[in-house]
Design a protein around this motif. Structure first.
Motif, PDB file in Angstrom:
ATOM      1  N   GLU A   1      23.460 -13.383 -35.117  1.00 51.82           N
ATOM      2  CA  GLU A   1      23.555 -14.822 -34.296  1.00 51.82           C
ATOM      3  C   GLU A   1      24.619 -15.514 -34.961  1.00 51.82           C
ATOM      4  O   GLU A   1      24.653 -16.795 -34.653  1.00 51.82           O
ATOM      5  N   GLY A   2      25.590 -15.097 -36.031  1.00 51.29           N
ATOM      6  CA  GLY A   2      26.483 -15.920 -36.566  1.00 51.29           C
ATOM      7  C   GLY A   2      27.440 -15.005 -37.212  1.00 51.29           C
ATOM      8  O   GLY A   2      27.229 -13.808 -37.280  1.00 51.29           O
ATOM      9  N   PRO A   3      28.450 -15.695 -37.670  1.00 51.18           N
ATOM     10  CA  PRO A   3      29.551 -14.689 -38.336  1.00 51.18           C
ATOM     11  C   PRO A   3      29.104 -13.993 -39.410  1.00 51.18           C
ATOM     12  O   PRO A   3      28.508 -14.751 -40.239  1.00 51.18           O
TER      13      PRO A   3
ATOM     14  N   LEU B   1      40.243 -11.222 -26.165  1.00 45.71           N
ATOM     15  CA  LEU B   1      39.391 -11.982 -27.050  1.00 45.71           C
ATOM     16  C   LEU B   1      39.216 -13.456 -26.857  1.00 45.71           C
ATOM     17  O   LEU B   1      40.165 -14.085 -26.293  1.00 45.71           O
ATOM     18  N   PRO B   2      38.143 -14.090 -26.987  1.00 44.11           N
ATOM     19  CA  PRO B   2      37.758 -15.621 -26.622  1.00 44.11           C
ATOM     20  C   PRO B   2      38.344 -16.396 -27.734  1.00 44.11           C
ATOM     21  O   PRO B   2      38.763 -15.987 -28.754  1.00 44.11           O
ATOM     22  N   ASP B   3      38.251 -17.651 -27.224  1.00 46.46           N
ATOM     23  CA  ASP B   3      38.713 -18.699 -28.210  1.00 46.46           C
ATOM     24  C   ASP B   3      38.102 -18.598 -29.480  1.00 46.46           C
ATOM     25  O   ASP B   3      36.686 -18.152 -29.423  1.00 46.46           O
ATOM     26  N   ARG B   4      38.515 -18.848 -30.706  1.00 46.19           N
ATOM     27  CA  ARG B   4      38.089 -18.981 -31.973  1.00 46.19           C
ATOM     28  C   ARG B   4      36.934 -17.615 -31.952  1.00 46.19           C
ATOM     29  O   ARG B   4      35.776 -17.680 -32.545  1.00 46.19           O
ATOM     30  N   TYR B   5      37.642 -16.490 -31.649  1.00 46.97           N
ATOM     31  CA  TYR B   5      36.876 -15.102 -31.712  1.00 46.97           C
ATOM     32  C   TYR B   5      36.387 -14.814 -33.254  1.00 46.97           C
ATOM     33  O   TYR B   5      35.023 -14.253 -33.318  1.00 46.97           O
ATOM     34  N   TRP B   6      37.001 -15.554 -34.066  1.00 49.76           N
ATOM     35  CA  TRP B   6      36.411 -15.125 -35.630  1.00 49.76           C
ATOM     36  C   TRP B   6      35.405 -15.823 -35.777  1.00 49.76           C
ATOM     37  O   TRP B   6      34.532 -15.309 -36.757  1.00 49.76           O
TER      38      TRP B   6
ATOM     39  N   TYR C   1      43.970  -5.078 -27.908  1.00 51.52           N
ATOM     40  CA  TYR C   1      43.397  -6.471 -27.897  1.00 51.52           C
ATOM     41  C   TYR C   1      44.466  -7.333 -28.045  1.00 51.52           C
ATOM     42  O   TYR C   1      45.570  -7.195 -28.140  1.00 51.52           O
ATOM     43  N   ARG C   2      43.965  -8.498 -27.042  1.00 48.15           N
ATOM     44  CA  ARG C   2      44.705  -9.542 -26.788  1.00 48.15           C
ATOM     45  C   ARG C   2      44.293 -10.906 -27.552  1.00 48.15           C
ATOM     46  O   ARG C   2      42.823 -11.044 -27.330  1.00 48.15           O
ATOM     47  N   CYS C   3      44.874 -11.331 -28.365  1.00 45.47           N
ATOM     48  CA  CYS C   3      44.454 -12.651 -29.138  1.00 45.47           C
ATOM     49  C   CYS C   3      44.119 -13.608 -27.953  1.00 45.47           C
ATOM     50  O   CYS C   3      44.712 -13.442 -26.975  1.00 45.47           O
ATOM     51  N   ALA C   4      43.426 -14.609 -28.439  1.00 41.93           N
ATOM     52  CA  ALA C   4      43.054 -15.732 -27.722  1.00 41.93           C
ATOM     53  C   ALA C   4      44.445 -16.517 -27.190  1.00 41.93           C
ATOM     54  O   ALA C   4      44.280 -17.082 -26.143  1.00 41.93           O
ATOM     55  N   CYS C   5      45.300 -16.329 -27.952  1.00 36.33           N
ATOM     56  CA  CYS C   5      46.449 -17.129 -27.644  1.00 36.33           C
ATOM     57  C   CYS C   5      47.424 -16.678 -26.704  1.00 36.33           C
ATOM     58  O   CYS C   5      48.160 -17.121 -26.208  1.00 36.33           O
TER      59      CYS C   5
ATOM     60  N   HIS D   1      46.604 -18.511 -35.942  1.00 33.78           N
ATOM     61  CA  HIS D   1      45.725 -19.007 -36.779  1.00 33.78           C
ATOM     62  C   HIS D   1      45.394 -18.047 -37.963  1.00 33.78           C
ATOM     63  O   HIS D   1      45.843 -16.913 -37.885  1.00 33.78           O
ATOM     64  N   PRO D   2      45.266 -19.039 -39.078  1.00 32.04           N
ATOM     65  CA  PRO D   2      45.017 -18.073 -40.290  1.00 32.04           C
ATOM     66  C   PRO D   2      43.762 -16.866 -40.199  1.00 32.04           C
ATOM     67  O   PRO D   2      43.558 -16.573 -41.342  1.00 32.04           O
ATOM     68  N   GLU D   3      42.955 -17.065 -39.236  1.00 35.97           N
ATOM     69  CA  GLU D   3      41.953 -16.058 -39.034  1.00 35.97           C
ATOM     70  C   GLU D   3      42.017 -15.289 -37.835  1.00 35.97           C
ATOM     71  O   GLU D   3      41.093 -14.753 -37.367  1.00 35.97           O
ATOM     72  N   ALA D   4      43.213 -15.208 -37.250  1.00 32.63           N
ATOM     73  CA  ALA D   4      43.478 -14.478 -35.987  1.00 32.63           C
ATOM     74  C   ALA D   4      43.779 -12.856 -36.364  1.00 32.63           C
ATOM     75  O   ALA D   4      44.702 -12.472 -36.323  1.00 32.63           O
ATOM     76  N   ALA D   5      42.555 -12.299 -36.476  1.00 24.13           N
ATOM     77  CA  ALA D   5      42.280 -11.010 -37.019  1.00 24.13           C
ATOM     78  C   ALA D   5      41.430 -10.425 -36.339  1.00 24.13           C
ATOM     79  O   ALA D   5      40.238 -11.272 -36.412  1.00 24.13           O
ATOM     80  N   TRP D   6      41.190  -9.315 -35.822  1.00 26.51           N
ATOM     81  CA  TRP D   6      39.956  -8.395 -35.486  1.00 26.51           C
ATOM     82  C   TRP D   6      39.700  -7.265 -35.963  1.00 26.51           C
ATOM     83  O   TRP D   6      40.747  -6.383 -36.170  1.00 26.51           O
ATOM     84  N   PRO D   7      38.491  -6.773 -36.144  1.00 21.61           N
ATOM     85  CA  PRO D   7      38.073  -5.660 -36.793  1.00 21.61           C
ATOM     86  C   PRO D   7      37.778  -4.632 -35.550  1.00 21.61           C
ATOM     87  O   PRO D   7      36.644  -4.452 -35.224  1.00 21.61           O
ATOM     88  N   ALA D   8      38.665  -3.788 -35.446  1.00 22.50           N
ATOM     89  CA  ALA D   8      38.351  -2.700 -34.452  1.00 22.50           C
ATOM     90  C   ALA D   8      37.739  -1.473 -35.281  1.00 22.50           C
ATOM     91  O   ALA D   8      38.174  -1.312 -36.205  1.00 22.50           O
ATOM     92  N   LEU D   9      36.620  -0.813 -34.614  1.00 19.00           N
ATOM     93  CA  LEU D   9      35.833  -0.027 -35.341  1.00 19.00           C
ATOM     94  C   LEU D   9      35.637   1.118 -34.598  1.00 19.00           C
ATOM     95  O   LEU D   9      35.056   1.172 -33.282  1.00 19.00           O
ATOM     96  N   GLN D  10      35.462   2.343 -35.024  1.00 17.69           N
ATOM     97  CA  GLN D  10      35.399   3.564 -34.351  1.00 17.69           C
ATOM     98  C   GLN D  10      34.921   4.519 -35.324  1.00 17.69           C
ATOM     99  O   GLN D  10      34.881   4.555 -36.635  1.00 17.69           O
ATOM    100  N   ASN D  11      33.966   5.543 -34.781  1.00 15.38           N
ATOM    101  CA  ASN D  11      33.701   6.784 -35.721  1.00 15.38           C
ATOM    102  C   ASN D  11      33.647   7.987 -34.852  1.00 15.38           C
ATOM    103  O   ASN D  11      33.769   7.814 -33.640  1.00 15.38           O
TER     104      ASN D  11
END
Ligand SMILES: [Zn+2]
Ligand SMILES: [Zn+2]
Length: 211
Positions: free
Chosen positions: A90-92, A77-82, A151-155, A201-211
Motif C-alpha cells: 500500500e505504499g513505497p 511509467l506514471p508520474d512519480r512512479y517511484w 520502460y518509458r519514464c513519466a517524462c 528526477h533524482p529518483e527516476a529509476a525503475w526495478p525491472a524484475l525477472q526469474n
C-alpha cells in the motif's frame, strides 16, 4: 559493444566515505533522512555504486527488510512512479536514488555486513538472443531471464539499463548467525535497474524484475 564494469564483492570491510559498497554508509544528500518503508521501518541499505554513465553520480539501493515482494509497472511509467507504483503493497517499499557528491550517513546500515565493492572494466558480450553477460554488473545489456522489457519514464524518455543484480543474490546479514543469514532484494528476482537518461528526477529509476 560498450564497456561495462563487473562488480566484485571484496572481503574488505567498507568504511564511511567509500563510494562502492554493500551496506555501510550511504552517501545521501547532506542532512537527508534515512529512507523509511511505508510500514515505518527504516529500509535496509543494500548497496551503492558510482555510475560512470551518469557522471559518477551514486546509485543507492534501499528496500524494506520485511516488504520485499516483486513490483510490476506498466511500460509507460506514471508520474512519480517511484512513489506511486507500490504493488503489491500500500505504499513505497524500495528506493533507487541518485545522488551527486553525497555525505556519509551518521551511522552504517545495521543489518548488513559492510563490504567494499570493486568495479572491474570489462567487455560486454551479447549472445545471439541479444542477452548480455550474467552477474552483478554496471552498464551493458541485461541478461534477461525472460523476454526483454522496455520502460518509458513519466517524462517521455525511454529508460536505459544501468545495473544488474543476479537472481537469488544473497546479501549477508551482520552479524552472521549462520550461512543462511542473508536477505535478498525483491524475493531474489534478478534485478535490472532501468534509469531515465534525461535525469528528470533524482529518483527516476525503475526495478525491472525477472526469474
Ligand atoms: Zn516495510
Ligand atoms: Zn525521466
Amino acid at each position: 559493444m560498450p564497456g561495462i564494469h563487473t562488480i566484485e564483492i571484496s572481503a574488505e570491510p567498507a568504511v564511511a566515505g567509500d563510494r562502492d559498497t554493500i551496506g555501510g554508509w550511504p552517501l545521501l544528500a547532506a542532512g537527508e533522512p534515512w529512507p523509511a518503508c511505508f510500514c515505518g521501518k527504516p529500509m535496509a541499505f543494500f548497496f551503492q555504486v558510482g555510475v560512470p554513465a551518469f557522471g559518477g553520480d551514486q546509485l543507492l539501493v534501499f528496500q524494506c527488510p520485511v516488504h520485499d515482494d516483486v513490483t510490476f509497472g506498466p511500460p509507460q511509467l506514471p508520474d512519480r512512479y517511484w512513489d506511486e507504483v507500490t504493488e503489491p503493497y500500500e505504499g513505497p517499499f524500495w528506493r533507487l536514488l541518485f545522488r551527486s557528491g553525497g555525505t556519509p550517513s551518521p551511522g552504517p546500515e545495521p543489518l548488513l555486513e559492510a563490504r567494499r565493492l570493486v568495479l572491474h572494466p570489462a567487455e560486454e558480450t551479447v549472445d545471439d538472443t541479444g542477452r548480455g553477460l550474467p552477474g552483478f554488473k554496471l552498464g551493458g545489456v541485461p541478461s534477461w531471464a525472460q523476454s526483454p522489457e522496455h520502460y518509458r519514464c513519466a517524462c517521455g524518455t525511454d529508460m536505459v539499463f544501468l545495473c544488474q543484480v543476479p537472481e537469488n543474490y544473497g546479501f549477508d546479514l551482520w552479524p552472521m548467525r549462520d550461512r543462511n543469514d542473508q536477505v535478498q532484494l525483491f524475493l531474489g528476482n534478478e534485478l535490472y535497474v532501468m534509469a531515465c537518461p534525461a535525469r528528470c528526477h533524482p529518483e527516476a529509476a525503475w526495478p525491472a524484475l525477472q526469474n
